[in-house]
Design a protein around this motif. Structure first.
Motif, PDB file in Angstrom:
ATOM      1  N   THR A   6     154.291  99.356  92.829  1.00 48.47           N
ATOM      2  CA  THR A   6     153.746 100.433  91.998  1.00 48.47           C
ATOM      3  C   THR A   6     152.229 100.505  92.171  1.00 48.47           C
ATOM      4  O   THR A   6     151.613  99.613  92.754  1.00 48.47           O
ATOM      5  CB  THR A   6     154.089 100.234  90.516  1.00 48.47           C
ATOM      6  N   ALA A  11     149.973 105.174  86.780  1.00 44.95           N
ATOM      7  CA  ALA A  11     150.346 104.680  85.455  1.00 44.95           C
ATOM      8  C   ALA A  11     150.611 105.862  84.532  1.00 44.95           C
ATOM      9  O   ALA A  11     149.912 106.869  84.559  1.00 44.95           O
ATOM     10  CB  ALA A  11     149.232 103.809  84.877  1.00 44.95           C
ATOM     11  N   GLY A  12     151.662 105.747  83.731  1.00 46.73           N
ATOM     12  CA  GLY A  12     152.051 106.838  82.852  1.00 46.73           C
ATOM     13  C   GLY A  12     153.216 107.626  83.402  1.00 46.73           C
ATOM     14  O   GLY A  12     153.769 108.490  82.712  1.00 46.73           O
ATOM     15  N   THR A  13     153.602 107.347  84.647  1.00 49.64           N
ATOM     16  CA  THR A  13     154.816 107.928  85.226  1.00 49.64           C
ATOM     17  C   THR A  13     155.692 106.782  85.715  1.00 49.64           C
ATOM     18  O   THR A  13     155.191 105.757  86.175  1.00 49.64           O
ATOM     19  CB  THR A  13     154.511 108.852  86.422  1.00 49.64           C
ATOM     20  N   ARG A  14     156.998 106.942  85.615  1.00 46.82           N
ATOM     21  CA  ARG A  14     157.911 105.988  86.209  1.00 46.82           C
ATOM     22  C   ARG A  14     157.932 106.254  87.710  1.00 46.82           C
ATOM     23  O   ARG A  14     158.222 107.377  88.137  1.00 46.82           O
ATOM     24  CB  ARG A  14     159.325 106.139  85.627  1.00 46.82           C
ATOM     25  N   ARG A 114     149.135 113.884  85.165  1.00 44.45           N
ATOM     26  CA  ARG A 114     149.694 113.472  83.871  1.00 44.45           C
ATOM     27  C   ARG A 114     149.337 114.460  82.773  1.00 44.45           C
ATOM     28  O   ARG A 114     150.114 114.665  81.841  1.00 44.45           O
ATOM     29  CB  ARG A 114     149.223 112.060  83.527  1.00 44.45           C
ATOM     30  N   LYS A 115     148.158 115.065  82.852  1.00 43.53           N
ATOM     31  CA  LYS A 115     147.755 116.020  81.820  1.00 43.53           C
ATOM     32  C   LYS A 115     148.681 117.229  81.787  1.00 43.53           C
ATOM     33  O   LYS A 115     149.082 117.699  80.721  1.00 43.53           O
ATOM     34  CB  LYS A 115     146.315 116.490  82.072  1.00 43.53           C
ATOM     35  N   GLY A 117     151.702 117.329  83.253  1.00 39.66           N
ATOM     36  CA  GLY A 117     153.110 116.959  83.314  1.00 39.66           C
ATOM     37  C   GLY A 117     153.797 117.503  84.562  1.00 39.66           C
ATOM     38  O   GLY A 117     154.894 118.052  84.499  1.00 39.66           O
ATOM     39  N   ASP A 150     142.865 116.922  88.750  1.00 39.87           N
ATOM     40  CA  ASP A 150     143.566 115.976  87.878  1.00 39.87           C
ATOM     41  C   ASP A 150     144.736 115.283  88.590  1.00 39.87           C
ATOM     42  O   ASP A 150     145.385 114.408  88.009  1.00 39.87           O
ATOM     43  CB  ASP A 150     144.103 116.698  86.637  1.00 39.87           C
ATOM     44  N   LEU A 250     158.971 111.984  85.549  1.00 35.70           N
ATOM     45  CA  LEU A 250     158.207 112.134  84.322  1.00 35.70           C
ATOM     46  C   LEU A 250     158.891 111.370  83.208  1.00 35.70           C
ATOM     47  O   LEU A 250     160.113 111.264  83.186  1.00 35.70           O
ATOM     48  CB  LEU A 250     158.087 113.613  83.935  1.00 35.70           C
TER      49      LEU A 250
END
Length: 250
Positions: A6, A11-14, A114-115, A117, A150, A250
Motif C-alpha cells: 500500500t 490513505a483514506g481509500t482501500r 479523496r475530496k 470521492g 487534488d 472507495l
C-alpha cells in the motif's frame, strides 16, 4: 497469507498492489495468479480473485476489470459491467466497486481524489503511457468531479530500468516524438538502451498536473519470489506467466 503493498499517498481509500504470495496456483503460476487470460486453471484463478475480493471487503461480483489492449481508452463505471469492455483504465465515483488492473511488468497505476470521492486505475505499459492513458485517466476523473491538483497517483510494482533492455529503434521512436525523453534511456551492458518505464510514467503524471505521484520502487523482473514478470518468463523459456492484480475502492 496474502501480501498487499500500500501507499500512504492513497490513505483514506482501500487499495493494494498484491504480490504473488498467498495464492492457490501452482507450477509456473505458483501463487496469486489473478489473470483469466493465462492458461492457469479457471477455477484456481477464481479462487485467487475471491481471496482478493475478501481482502478488500467486497463480493467478487463487485470486482471490475477490463480487457486490456495497451490503449489510452478509459472506462467510466457506475456498476458491475454487463459485458466485456476493451480499455486500459477505469474510473468511478461509486462506493463499493473494486477497480482492478492486471500486470506482469507494465505499470499498475492507482489514482484517488479523496475530496471529490473519485478513484481510478490504469494499466500503463510503454505503449499505453506513450499514447496517453495516464492523462486520459485524469481527464475521465475530472469528468466525474475530481480536481487535477487534488488527485494523487501511485505506480505499483513494474519492471525497472536495470532490467528493461530495449532496441535502438524503440528509443528512436520516443526521441522522434519528444527529444526530451532521452533522459529515460541509459546505455546497457549489451550495448543496447535501457528504458526507465516508472520514471517515464512519473514524468507524464507530474507534467499533467497531479497533486502528488510516486512509484513504490518494486521491480517485478528482479524479485521472482514476490512478482510475476513477462520478460523474466520469456528469458527463462517458460510457457506462460501469472498476472499480478492491483485494486482500489472507495
Amino acid at each position: 497469507m496474502l501480501e498487499i503493498l500500500t501507499s500512504p499517498l492513497l490513505a483514506g481509500t482501500r487499495h493494494g498492489f498484491f504480490t504473488r504470495r498467498g495464492g492457490a496456483s501452482s507450477g509456473v503460476f505458483s501463487g496469486l495468479n489473478c489473470g483469466h487470460g493465462s492458461s492457469d486453471q479457471t477455477d484456481t484463478v477464481a479462487v485467487n480473485r475471491d481471496r482478493v475480493a475478501a481482502a478488500m471487503g467486497v463480493a467478487p461480483a463487485q470486482m471490475i476489470g477490463v480487457d486490456q489492449i495497451h490503449s489510452a481508452d478509459v472506462a467510466v463505471v457506475e456498476a458491475p459491467l454487463s459485458a466485456p469492455v476493451k480499455a486500459d483504465a477505469l474510473v468511478t465515483a461509486t462506493p463499493g466497486l473494486l477497480l482492478t488492473i492486471l500486470t506482469a511488468d507494465c505499470e499498475p497505476v492507482l489514482f484517488a481524489d479523496r475530496k471529490a470521492g473519485v478513484i481510478g486505475a490504469a494499466h500503463a505499459g510503454w505503449r499505453g503511457a506513450k499514447e496517453g492513458v495516464l492523462e486520459a485517466t485524469l481527464d475521465a476523473m475530472e469528468g466525474l468531479g475530481a480536481q487535477r491538483a487534488d488527485i494523487v497517483a501511485v505506480i505499483g510494482p513494474c519492471i525497472s530500468q536495470r532490467a528493461y533492455e530495449v532496441g535502438h529503434d524503440f528509443m528512436e521512436d520516443f526521441l522522434i516524438d519528444d527529444p526530451e525523453t532521452s533522459r529515460f534511456f541509459s546505455g546497457g551492458p549489451n550495448g543496447k538502451p535501457m528504458f526507465d518505464l516508472p520514471a517515464y510514467g512519473l514524468s507524464r503524471l507530474r507534467a499533467a498536473g497531479v497533486g502528488e505521484a510516486e512509484w513504490t520502487r518494486h521491480c517485478t523482473y528482479s524479485d521472482p519470489e514476490r512478482f510475476y514478470s513477462f520478460r523474466r518468463t520469456t528469458h527463462a523459456g517458460e510457457a506462460d506467466y501469472g498476472r499480478l492484480i492491483s485494486v482500489i475502492r472507495l
